[in-house]
Design a protein around this motif. Structure first.
Motif, PDB file in Angstrom:
ATOM      1  N   ASN A  56      81.321 -55.557  34.947  1.00 56.57           N
ATOM      2  CA  ASN A  56      82.229 -56.638  34.524  1.00 56.57           C
ATOM      3  C   ASN A  56      81.444 -57.938  34.388  1.00 56.57           C
ATOM      4  OD1 ASN A  56      84.790 -55.064  34.841  1.00 56.57           O
ATOM      5  ND2 ASN A  56      84.121 -55.032  36.988  1.00 56.57           N
ATOM      6  N   ARG A  57      82.088 -58.863  33.682  1.00 59.93           N
ATOM      7  CA  ARG A  57      81.479 -60.185  33.524  1.00 59.93           C
ATOM      8  C   ARG A  57      82.487 -61.206  34.037  1.00 59.93           C
ATOM      9  NH1 ARG A  57      77.455 -62.370  30.255  1.00 59.93           N
ATOM     10  NH2 ARG A  57      77.730 -64.590  29.762  1.00 59.93           N
ATOM     11  N   GLN A  58      82.136 -61.893  35.132  1.00 56.73           N
ATOM     12  CA  GLN A  58      83.042 -62.875  35.753  1.00 56.73           C
ATOM     13  C   GLN A  58      82.297 -64.184  35.953  1.00 56.73           C
ATOM     14  OE1 GLN A  58      84.488 -61.163  39.405  1.00 56.73           O
ATOM     15  NE2 GLN A  58      85.732 -59.616  38.374  1.00 56.73           N
ATOM     16  N   ASP A  59      82.893 -65.227  35.405  1.00 61.09           N
ATOM     17  CA  ASP A  59      82.304 -66.573  35.526  1.00 61.09           C
ATOM     18  C   ASP A  59      80.842 -66.589  35.063  1.00 61.09           C
ATOM     19  OD1 ASP A  59      84.702 -67.416  36.604  1.00 61.09           O
ATOM     20  OD2 ASP A  59      84.037 -66.947  38.676  1.00 61.09           O
ATOM     21  N   GLY A  60      80.537 -65.840  33.994  1.00 58.31           N
ATOM     22  CA  GLY A  60      79.180 -65.831  33.426  1.00 58.31           C
ATOM     23  C   GLY A  60      78.213 -64.972  34.184  1.00 58.31           C
ATOM     24  N   LYS A  61      78.709 -64.260  35.222  1.00 59.62           N
ATOM     25  CA  LYS A  61      77.831 -63.399  36.004  1.00 59.62           C
ATOM     26  C   LYS A  61      78.208 -61.948  35.795  1.00 59.62           C
ATOM     27  CE  LYS A  61      76.742 -66.728  39.665  1.00 59.62           C
ATOM     28  NZ  LYS A  61      76.734 -66.969  41.129  1.00 59.62           N
ATOM     29  N   ILE A  62      77.210 -61.074  35.922  1.00 61.36           N
ATOM     30  CA  ILE A  62      77.405 -59.634  35.779  1.00 61.36           C
ATOM     31  C   ILE A  62      77.656 -59.045  37.162  1.00 61.36           C
ATOM     32  CG2 ILE A  62      76.379 -57.458  34.996  1.00 61.36           C
ATOM     33  CD1 ILE A  62      77.056 -59.370  32.745  1.00 61.36           C
ATOM     34  N   THR A  63      78.721 -58.248  37.279  1.00 60.47           N
ATOM     35  CA  THR A  63      79.034 -57.571  38.546  1.00 60.47           C
ATOM     36  C   THR A  63      79.342 -56.113  38.260  1.00 60.47           C
ATOM     37  OG1 THR A  63      81.402 -58.079  38.339  1.00 60.47           O
ATOM     38  CG2 THR A  63      80.015 -59.683  39.534  1.00 60.47           C
ATOM     39  N   VAL A  64      79.192 -55.289  39.287  1.00 60.40           N
ATOM     40  CA  VAL A  64      79.486 -53.860  39.209  1.00 60.40           C
ATOM     41  C   VAL A  64      80.435 -53.525  40.352  1.00 60.40           C
ATOM     42  CG1 VAL A  64      78.536 -51.529  39.211  1.00 60.40           C
ATOM     43  CG2 VAL A  64      77.217 -53.407  38.194  1.00 60.40           C
ATOM     44  N   GLU A  84      69.669 -59.675  26.164  1.00 58.31           N
ATOM     45  CA  GLU A  84      69.076 -59.364  24.857  1.00 58.31           C
ATOM     46  C   GLU A  84      67.562 -59.538  24.849  1.00 58.31           C
ATOM     47  OE1 GLU A  84      71.461 -61.524  25.444  1.00 58.31           O
ATOM     48  OE2 GLU A  84      73.087 -61.457  23.977  1.00 58.31           O
ATOM     49  N   ASP A  85      67.022 -60.436  25.664  1.00 57.13           N
ATOM     50  CA  ASP A  85      65.591 -60.715  25.693  1.00 57.13           C
ATOM     51  C   ASP A  85      64.842 -59.867  26.709  1.00 57.13           C
ATOM     52  OD1 ASP A  85      65.897 -62.697  23.747  1.00 57.13           O
ATOM     53  OD2 ASP A  85      66.432 -64.181  25.285  1.00 57.13           O
ATOM     54  N   GLY A  86      65.515 -58.925  27.350  1.00 59.14           N
ATOM     55  CA  GLY A  86      64.865 -58.050  28.320  1.00 59.14           C
ATOM     56  C   GLY A  86      64.736 -58.648  29.702  1.00 59.14           C
ATOM     57  N   ARG A  87      65.441 -59.791  29.979  1.00 58.98           N
ATOM     58  CA  ARG A  87      65.375 -60.408  31.309  1.00 58.98           C
ATOM     59  C   ARG A  87      66.451 -59.803  32.209  1.00 58.98           C
ATOM     60  NH1 ARG A  87      64.298 -65.092  28.129  1.00 58.98           N
ATOM     61  NH2 ARG A  87      66.553 -65.516  28.035  1.00 58.98           N
ATOM     62  N   GLU A  88      66.108 -59.700  33.456  1.00 55.72           N
ATOM     63  CA  GLU A  88      67.009 -59.070  34.423  1.00 55.72           C
ATOM     64  C   GLU A  88      68.185 -60.012  34.754  1.00 55.72           C
ATOM     65  OE1 GLU A  88      66.562 -58.487  39.040  1.00 55.72           O
ATOM     66  OE2 GLU A  88      65.360 -56.952  37.984  1.00 55.72           O
ATOM     67  N   SER A 127      77.654 -53.945  24.345  1.00 62.82           N
ATOM     68  CA  SER A 127      78.004 -55.369  24.416  1.00 62.82           C
ATOM     69  C   SER A 127      79.189 -55.565  25.337  1.00 62.82           C
ATOM     70  CB  SER A 127      78.354 -55.919  23.024  1.00 62.82           C
ATOM     71  OG  SER A 127      77.246 -55.843  22.165  1.00 62.82           O
ATOM     72  N   ILE A 128      79.102 -56.617  26.134  1.00 61.65           N
ATOM     73  CA  ILE A 128      80.237 -57.058  26.951  1.00 61.65           C
ATOM     74  C   ILE A 128      80.529 -58.478  26.532  1.00 61.65           C
ATOM     75  CG2 ILE A 128      81.060 -57.619  29.269  1.00 61.65           C
ATOM     76  CD1 ILE A 128      79.460 -55.368  30.368  1.00 61.65           C
ATOM     77  N   GLY A 129      81.695 -58.628  25.921  1.00 60.34           N
ATOM     78  CA  GLY A 129      82.000 -59.921  25.331  1.00 60.34           C
ATOM     79  C   GLY A 129      81.099 -60.131  24.130  1.00 60.34           C
ATOM     80  N   SER A 130      80.385 -61.220  24.127  1.00 52.77           N
ATOM     81  CA  SER A 130      79.476 -61.527  23.013  1.00 52.77           C
ATOM     82  C   SER A 130      78.022 -61.274  23.380  1.00 52.77           C
ATOM     83  CB  SER A 130      79.649 -62.996  22.614  1.00 52.77           C
ATOM     84  OG  SER A 130      79.333 -63.848  23.716  1.00 52.77           O
ATOM     85  N   GLN A 131      77.814 -60.678  24.537  1.00 50.86           N
ATOM     86  CA  GLN A 131      76.443 -60.503  25.022  1.00 50.86           C
ATOM     87  C   GLN A 131      76.040 -59.030  24.958  1.00 50.86           C
ATOM     88  OE1 GLN A 131      75.808 -61.850  29.056  1.00 50.86           O
ATOM     89  NE2 GLN A 131      73.613 -62.239  28.687  1.00 50.86           N
ATOM     90  N   GLN A 132      74.831 -58.766  24.399  1.00 47.50           N
ATOM     91  CA  GLN A 132      74.273 -57.411  24.308  1.00 47.50           C
ATOM     92  C   GLN A 132      73.502 -57.137  25.587  1.00 47.50           C
ATOM     93  OE1 GLN A 132      74.629 -55.207  21.695  1.00 47.50           O
ATOM     94  NE2 GLN A 132      73.564 -53.660  22.898  1.00 47.50           N
ATOM     95  N   LEU A 133      73.882 -56.052  26.298  1.00 49.70           N
ATOM     96  CA  LEU A 133      73.260 -55.724  27.573  1.00 49.70           C
ATOM     97  C   LEU A 133      72.572 -54.363  27.503  1.00 49.70           C
ATOM     98  CD1 LEU A 133      76.090 -56.825  30.048  1.00 49.70           C
ATOM     99  CD2 LEU A 133      74.135 -58.160  29.237  1.00 49.70           C
TER     100      LEU A 133
END
Length: 475
Positions: A56-64, A84-88, A127-133
């Motif tokens: 999930n994506r909450q408040d701009g953060k990724i959670t599981v 998208e840039d390969g950063r963790e 993609s989650i929202g507008s972000q490619q993961l």
């Protein structure tokens, strides 16, 4: 098969063979990699799709979700989620050896070659929202043997080296003969009439038995043509050098021959001009006759020199008409019997007919036969027998001039008709060295041919043939 077609076939076949070898190496490499070095394990106990659904994506953060994280921990798995840039962006149980930022090449390398990192990876892109993961789920290899990683690298290196060696071998088999031919042509152009050799001495194109090597057989006609050309150029060079040497010797001889009569002329003119002597008319006439003979001899030398070059350059005009060859040879023989050298020689003249007509220049033909008969007279000892025999065939006439004198050595026979040549076994050293060459040139100009047979101490025979039908000569 023609040379051009064979070269084209050779080139296409070698190119096809190279492509085939590369394809075979690539196929072997793929099979080997998939069989031995890509050590796949069974799917992880937690499907990666389940993890993706729990993300999930909450408040701009990724959670599981916690149950999913607990399941990852229970099964000794680790998880990374990248942007998208390969950063963790998120990780759990990540080994210290795994990076926090991936390049596309690094991620593919770790996925394809798990022995490199020690972990089998499962990946997912969504993609989650507008972000490619990107999700990376890792599981420790059960058989983490570093041999597989290094063996894989060595195998790839071996495939590359093998491909290069095959390319070099095929390129050499095709290019070496062409380079050999180019080197050979360069040798010929620089005056080195020799096939190129390697550092050890033998020529590159042939085996120890002297046969053409397999790569050179395609160019067999070209190699043979170059060898023939080399022999011709070499012979021409030797002939040219020999001609120059002979020319110098001839010039020395002619200079000497001219110097002698000039000395006589100079002496007699000095005597006749001297005021200290009063010469009688008979003495003056004797001096004049001697001087006349010397002048005639010098004119003869100059005429020979002029005639041979006019014949050589085809600038001599022949006055052609019907002549009786029998009568011409009979008169020539009778006149030559009056020579001082012929006093103690026996002459025999034979002809099966009294009238044998050919078309030609009487004066020049007489000159040619005079030279041949004179050769028999001047270069043989007294008591030599000389025969002149004329016989007529269906459409030709044959003249044989034969003596039983000293004969000629093989070396003299080979050069008898060369300009400026004087035989080494000559009993008479006078002459220009042009007489025999002039005779041959005159006979050939009358569309005849001449050959000579001789054996040392047994004699010499000249055989001349002319066509009896009317001939067309170039004036």
């Amino acid at each position: 098969m023609k040379l051009r077609n064979r070269i084209a076939y050779h080139f296409v076949s070698r190119l096809f063979l190279l492509l085939l070898c590369w394809a075979a190496l690539l196929f072997i490499c793929i099979i080997t990699l998939s069989t031995f070095f890509n050590q796949k394990q069974t799917s992880t106990s937690v499907p990666i799709t389940e993890i993706v659904d729990a993300t999930n994506r909450q408040d701009g953060k990724i959670t599981v979700d916690k149950p999913t994280l607990q399941s990852i921990a229970v099964h000794n798995l680790w998880l990374q989620i990248l942007d998208e840039d390969g950063r963790e962006l998120f990780s759990i149980n990540k080994p210290p050896s795994m990076p926090e930022k991936y390049t596309p090449g690094l991620l593919v390398s770790n996925y394809v070659y798990p022995a490199k990192s020690g972990y089998h990876l499962s990946t997912w892109y969504e993609s989650i929202g507008s972000q490619q993961l990107t999700w990376i789920l890792g599981e420790k290899m059960k058989n983490n043997n570093p041999f597989f990683f290094w063996a894989n690298n060595l195998w790839v290196l071996f495939m590359m080296v093998s491909g290069c060696l095959i390319a070099i071998y095929i390129g050499k088999s095709f290019g070496a003969p062409l380079l050999h031919v180019v080197s050979w042509i360069e040798n010929l152009s620089s005056g080195v009439y020799q096939e190129p050799v390697n550092k050890r001495g033998p020529v590159n194109s042939r085996s120890k038995k002297g046969n053409l090597k397999s790569g050179y057989k395609t160019y067999k006609e070209l190699m043979n043509a170059l060898e023939d050309l080399m022999m011709i150029l070499k012979k021409n060079k030797e002939d040219h050098e020999k001609l120059e040497t002979t020319r110098e010797e001839w010039m020395t001889g002619v200079s000497h021959d001219l110097k002698t009569p000039l000395s006589v002329l100079k002496g007699y003119t000095f005597l006749m001009a001297s005021e200290a002597h009063q010469w009688e008319t008979d003495q003056i006439r004797s001096f004049s006759l001697t001087m006349q003979k010397r002048i005639e001899y010098m004119e003869y030398l100059i005429e020979d020199f002029n005639l041979t070059f006019r014949l050589k350059n085809d600038t001599l005009l022949f006055k052609k008409h019907q002549i009786n060859l029998v009568e011409l040879l009979r008169e020539t023989t009778i006149s030559l019997t009056q020579l001082q050298e012929a006093e103690n020689m026996e002459f025999e003249f034979l002809s099966d007919q009294e009238n044998i007509l050919i078309e030609g220049d009487e004066n020049y033909l007489k000159r040619a036969f005079e030279n041949l008969i004179t050769n028999c007279i001047k270069h043989n000892p007294p008591m030599t027998n000389i025969k002149i025999r004329i016989s007529k065939g269906d459409n030709f006439v044959k003249i044989e001039i034969e003596d039983d004198g000293v004969g000629m050595a093989e070396e003299v026979l080979d050069h008898l008709f060369d300009r400026y040549y004087r035989g080494t076994n000559s009993l008479n050293s006078t002459g220009t060295g042009l007489g025999m060459a002039i005779s041959k040139q005159i006979i050939l100009a009358h569309q005849g041919n001449i050959e000579i047979k001789s054996e040392s101490k047994k004699g010499t025979k000249f055989i001349v043939k002319f066509a009896t039908a009317p001939l067309n000569f170039c004036n």
